[in-house]
Design a protein around this motif. Structure first.
Motif, PDB file in Angstrom:
ATOM      1  N   LEU A 149       0.838  -1.195   0.000  1.00 45.80           N
ATOM      2  CA  LEU A 149       0.000   0.000   0.000  1.00 45.80           C
ATOM      3  C   LEU A 149       0.876   1.249   0.000  1.00 45.80           C
ATOM      4  CD1 LEU A 149      -2.666  -0.781   2.776  1.00 45.80           C
ATOM      5  CD2 LEU A 149      -2.891  -1.103   0.303  1.00 45.80           C
ATOM      6  N   LYS A 182      -8.748  10.441  -2.042  1.00 46.17           N
ATOM      7  CA  LYS A 182      -9.498   9.916  -0.886  1.00 46.17           C
ATOM      8  C   LYS A 182      -9.350  10.836   0.317  1.00 46.17           C
ATOM      9  CE  LYS A 182      -8.406   5.140  -2.080  1.00 46.17           C
ATOM     10  NZ  LYS A 182      -7.987   3.853  -1.501  1.00 46.17           N
ATOM     11  N   TYR A 219     -14.859   5.661   2.738  1.00 48.08           N
ATOM     12  CA  TYR A 219     -15.689   4.481   2.470  1.00 48.08           C
ATOM     13  C   TYR A 219     -17.146   4.762   2.826  1.00 48.08           C
ATOM     14  CZ  TYR A 219     -16.601  -0.537   1.878  1.00 48.08           C
ATOM     15  OH  TYR A 219     -17.067  -1.759   1.446  1.00 48.08           O
ATOM     16  N   GLY A 276     -10.617   3.860   1.966  1.00 44.14           N
ATOM     17  CA  GLY A 276      -9.177   3.889   2.147  1.00 44.14           C
ATOM     18  C   GLY A 276      -8.666   5.125   2.857  1.00 44.14           C
ATOM     19  N   THR A 302      -4.671   7.636   5.292  1.00 45.39           N
ATOM     20  CA  THR A 302      -5.133   7.178   3.987  1.00 45.39           C
ATOM     21  C   THR A 302      -4.183   6.136   3.419  1.00 45.39           C
ATOM     22  OG1 THR A 302      -5.928   9.443   3.630  1.00 45.39           O
ATOM     23  CG2 THR A 302      -5.913   7.973   1.718  1.00 45.39           C
ATOM     24  N   SER A 333      -3.770   3.269  -0.158  1.00 49.46           N
ATOM     25  CA  SER A 333      -4.243   2.837  -1.472  1.00 49.46           C
ATOM     26  C   SER A 333      -3.369   1.696  -1.949  1.00 49.46           C
ATOM     27  CB  SER A 333      -4.177   3.992  -2.479  1.00 49.46           C
ATOM     28  OG  SER A 333      -4.556   3.539  -3.771  1.00 49.46           O
ATOM     29  N   GLU A 365     -11.062  -1.295  -2.050  1.00 52.89           N
ATOM     30  CA  GLU A 365     -11.451  -0.215  -1.140  1.00 52.89           C
ATOM     31  C   GLU A 365     -11.842  -0.738   0.239  1.00 52.89           C
ATOM     32  OE1 GLU A 365     -14.963   2.079  -2.096  1.00 52.89           O
ATOM     33  OE2 GLU A 365     -15.797   0.427  -3.244  1.00 52.89           O
ATOM     34  N   ASP A 386      -8.548  -1.657   1.954  1.00 47.57           N
ATOM     35  CA  ASP A 386      -7.868  -0.418   2.348  1.00 47.57           C
ATOM     36  C   ASP A 386      -8.472   0.117   3.643  1.00 47.57           C
ATOM     37  OD1 ASP A 386      -6.151  -0.409   0.131  1.00 47.57           O
ATOM     38  OD2 ASP A 386      -7.225   1.175  -0.932  1.00 47.57           O
ATOM     39  N   HIS A 387      -9.793   0.179   3.684  1.00 47.30           N
ATOM     40  CA  HIS A 387     -10.497   0.667   4.878  1.00 47.30           C
ATOM     41  C   HIS A 387     -10.181  -0.224   6.089  1.00 47.30           C
ATOM     42  CE1 HIS A 387     -13.765   2.653   7.108  1.00 47.30           C
ATOM     43  NE2 HIS A 387     -14.040   1.450   7.572  1.00 47.30           N
TER      44      HIS A 387
END
Length: 163
Positions: free
Chosen positions: A45, A75, A87, A116, A132, A134, A138, A141-142
């Motif tokens: 990420l 984001k 999200y 994310g 954040t 990426s 998604e 990521d969250h």
């Protein structure tokens, strides 16, 4: 995935995952925790943590690209505008059949309705920044942000994790 159930759980996350106090050292530790979780899960990420408008942690793991940094920017802009996780913003707009562009008049080249980015929340103060990532889906990521925050703030993961 049930959007309404996810939105309810994200509301719990945003209520429970709040710091008593925060500074650059705490945020650096959060960034390192996210990096460690990614390495343990064998995924890459791009990670950014901002306090106000200042970047206090940034790391692009091997396997990411400049495109991930662009997604991070978009984001993060959403969290800074809405003071909610990107999200939850995306899920709520999907439920409404709307977009950020339609709802807020912002350009989708600068804002993303994808998971994310999560607000940095301080008790009795509110949103003071964003964390954040990426590089994964998604939802993933969250989830990695929520897991790192839960561990750091000693909130049981089962209380805040999405199903």
């Amino acid at each position: 995935m049930n959007i309404e159930r996810d939105l309810e759980k994200i509301a719990v996350q945003e209520a429970r995952l709040r710091f008593a106090t925060i500074d650059n050292n705490v945020l650096w530790e959060l960034g390192v925790r996210i990096k460690t979780l990614c390495e343990a899960g064998s995924f890459a990420l791009t990670i950014e943590i901002r306090l106000g408008r200042e970047t206090v942690f940034f790391y692009a793991m091997p396997g990411t690209s400049p495109n991930n940094a662009e997604w991070v920017r978009r984001k993060r802009n959403t969290v800074e505008l809405m003071h909610k996780s990107s999200y939850s913003v995306g899920l709520a707009l999907t439920l409404e059949g709307s977009t950020l562009e339609q709802k807020s008049g912002v350009s989708l080249k600068d804002y993303a309705m994808h998971g994310g980015s999560f607000p940095l929340l301080v008790r009795d103060l509110g949103c003071i920044g964003a964390v954040t990532v990426s590089g994964a889906t998604e939802r993933e990521d969250h989830a990695v942000i929520v897991e790192a925050l839960a561990k750091m703030l000693q909130v049981p993961l089962e209380v805040v994790a999405l199903d």
